[in-house]
Design a protein around this motif. Sequence first.
Motif, PDB file in Angstrom:
ATOM      1  N   THR A  14       0.833  -1.193   0.000  1.00 28.06           N
ATOM      2  CA  THR A  14       0.000   0.000   0.000  1.00 28.06           C
ATOM      3  C   THR A  14       0.870   1.245   0.000  1.00 28.06           C
ATOM      4  O   THR A  14       0.631   2.193  -0.741  1.00 28.06           O
ATOM      5  CB  THR A  14      -0.921   0.006   1.238  1.00 28.06           C
ATOM      6  OG1 THR A  14      -1.705  -1.184   1.222  1.00 28.06           O
ATOM      7  CG2 THR A  14      -1.822   1.218   1.244  1.00 28.06           C
ATOM      8  N   GLN A  71      -7.295  -2.753   9.623  1.00 30.30           N
ATOM      9  CA  GLN A  71      -7.153  -1.737   8.582  1.00 30.30           C
ATOM     10  C   GLN A  71      -6.453  -2.311   7.354  1.00 30.30           C
ATOM     11  O   GLN A  71      -6.855  -2.048   6.219  1.00 30.30           O
ATOM     12  CB  GLN A  71      -6.380  -0.533   9.117  1.00 30.30           C
ATOM     13  CG  GLN A  71      -7.163   0.293  10.114  1.00 30.30           C
ATOM     14  CD  GLN A  71      -6.329   1.391  10.742  1.00 30.30           C
ATOM     15  OE1 GLN A  71      -5.125   1.242  10.953  1.00 30.30           O
ATOM     16  NE2 GLN A  71      -6.972   2.504  11.066  1.00 30.30           N
ATOM     17  N   CYS A  72      -5.425  -3.099   7.570  1.00 28.68           N
ATOM     18  CA  CYS A  72      -4.692  -3.717   6.471  1.00 28.68           C
ATOM     19  C   CYS A  72      -5.601  -4.649   5.678  1.00 28.68           C
ATOM     20  O   CYS A  72      -5.628  -4.618   4.446  1.00 28.68           O
ATOM     21  CB  CYS A  72      -3.483  -4.465   7.025  1.00 28.68           C
ATOM     22  SG  CYS A  72      -2.524  -5.353   5.780  1.00 28.68           S
ATOM     23  N   GLU A  75      -8.102  -2.539   3.704  1.00 21.64           N
ATOM     24  CA  GLU A  75      -7.426  -1.914   2.557  1.00 21.64           C
ATOM     25  C   GLU A  75      -7.172  -2.940   1.455  1.00 21.64           C
ATOM     26  O   GLU A  75      -7.365  -2.652   0.279  1.00 21.64           O
ATOM     27  CB  GLU A  75      -6.100  -1.275   2.981  1.00 21.64           C
ATOM     28  CG  GLU A  75      -6.241   0.029   3.725  1.00 21.64           C
ATOM     29  CD  GLU A  75      -6.428   1.235   2.821  1.00 21.64           C
ATOM     30  OE1 GLU A  75      -6.187   1.133   1.598  1.00 21.64           O
ATOM     31  OE2 GLU A  75      -6.826   2.282   3.353  1.00 21.64           O
ATOM     32  N   SER A  76      -6.731  -4.133   1.830  1.00 19.03           N
ATOM     33  CA  SER A  76      -6.399  -5.162   0.840  1.00 19.03           C
ATOM     34  C   SER A  76      -7.630  -5.611   0.067  1.00 19.03           C
ATOM     35  O   SER A  76      -7.499  -6.159  -1.024  1.00 19.03           O
ATOM     36  CB  SER A  76      -5.723  -6.350   1.512  1.00 19.03           C
ATOM     37  OG  SER A  76      -6.654  -7.107   2.258  1.00 19.03           O
ATOM     38  N   TYR A  79     -11.401  -1.429   0.696  1.00 17.75           N
ATOM     39  CA  TYR A  79     -12.147  -0.525   1.567  1.00 17.75           C
ATOM     40  C   TYR A  79     -11.171   0.472   2.180  1.00 17.75           C
ATOM     41  O   TYR A  79     -10.397   0.119   3.065  1.00 17.75           O
ATOM     42  CB  TYR A  79     -12.870  -1.310   2.676  1.00 17.75           C
ATOM     43  CG  TYR A  79     -13.902  -2.268   2.124  1.00 17.75           C
ATOM     44  CD1 TYR A  79     -15.201  -1.855   1.890  1.00 17.75           C
ATOM     45  CD2 TYR A  79     -13.551  -3.571   1.804  1.00 17.75           C
ATOM     46  CE1 TYR A  79     -16.137  -2.723   1.363  1.00 17.75           C
ATOM     47  CE2 TYR A  79     -14.478  -4.449   1.275  1.00 17.75           C
ATOM     48  CZ  TYR A  79     -15.774  -4.028   1.060  1.00 17.75           C
ATOM     49  OH  TYR A  79     -16.697  -4.891   0.527  1.00 17.75           O
ATOM     50  N   GLY A  80     -11.193   1.693   1.704  1.00 17.78           N
ATOM     51  CA  GLY A  80     -10.269   2.712   2.183  1.00 17.78           C
ATOM     52  C   GLY A  80     -10.535   3.082   3.625  1.00 17.78           C
ATOM     53  O   GLY A  80     -11.674   3.337   4.016  1.00 17.78           O
ATOM     54  N   ILE A  84      -3.254   3.254   7.242  1.00 20.48           N
ATOM     55  CA  ILE A  84      -3.090   2.212   8.258  1.00 20.48           C
ATOM     56  C   ILE A  84      -2.248   2.804   9.379  1.00 20.48           C
ATOM     57  O   ILE A  84      -1.025   2.820   9.315  1.00 20.48           O
ATOM     58  CB  ILE A  84      -2.442   0.958   7.647  1.00 20.48           C
ATOM     59  CG1 ILE A  84      -3.342   0.414   6.539  1.00 20.48           C
ATOM     60  CG2 ILE A  84      -2.190  -0.098   8.718  1.00 20.48           C
ATOM     61  CD1 ILE A  84      -2.726  -0.669   5.709  1.00 20.48           C
ATOM     62  N   THR A  92     -12.232   4.348   9.414  1.00 19.44           N
ATOM     63  CA  THR A  92     -12.173   2.897   9.598  1.00 19.44           C
ATOM     64  C   THR A  92     -13.570   2.363   9.891  1.00 19.44           C
ATOM     65  O   THR A  92     -13.966   1.322   9.352  1.00 19.44           O
ATOM     66  CB  THR A  92     -11.191   2.532  10.729  1.00 19.44           C
ATOM     67  OG1 THR A  92      -9.898   3.040  10.404  1.00 19.44           O
ATOM     68  CG2 THR A  92     -11.106   1.020  10.925  1.00 19.44           C
TER      69      THR A  92
END
Length: 122
Positions: A14, A71-72, A75-76, A79-80, A84, A92
């Motif tokens: 990221t 969060q990771c 994101e993966s 979903y922004g 992180i 979040t």
Amino acid sequence: MQRIRRIAAAVLATTALAAGTAAMTTSPAAAATDTRAGAIGTQDIYCGWDNRTTPPTISQGSQGNTVREAQCLLESQGYGVGGIDGIFGPNTRIAVLDFQRDVGIARDGIVGPNTWYYLRNW
């Protein structure tokens, strides 16, 4: 112990993408089954700061490595979360709500056992 994910931390990917480079790496197993150059699946991303099978329930206001893992994983999966940073803030929470809606589970904005399951296995 839960199965170990096979790829370097998605945080690095990221960060690298944010810096304008495409530095995602695939595992040998993933590369053997996927012919796209640099292809990566969410099951191959390592976001593990917390190695417990079911980490503690987290919600807005929570902080730490468990939040970083959530969060990771968010994101993966696209979903922004606004970065992180290990702080479960409003961005979040919105990402968690969106994720919960998309997988069809109760929308409460809290990452508990059910949401952890889907984050790690979706």
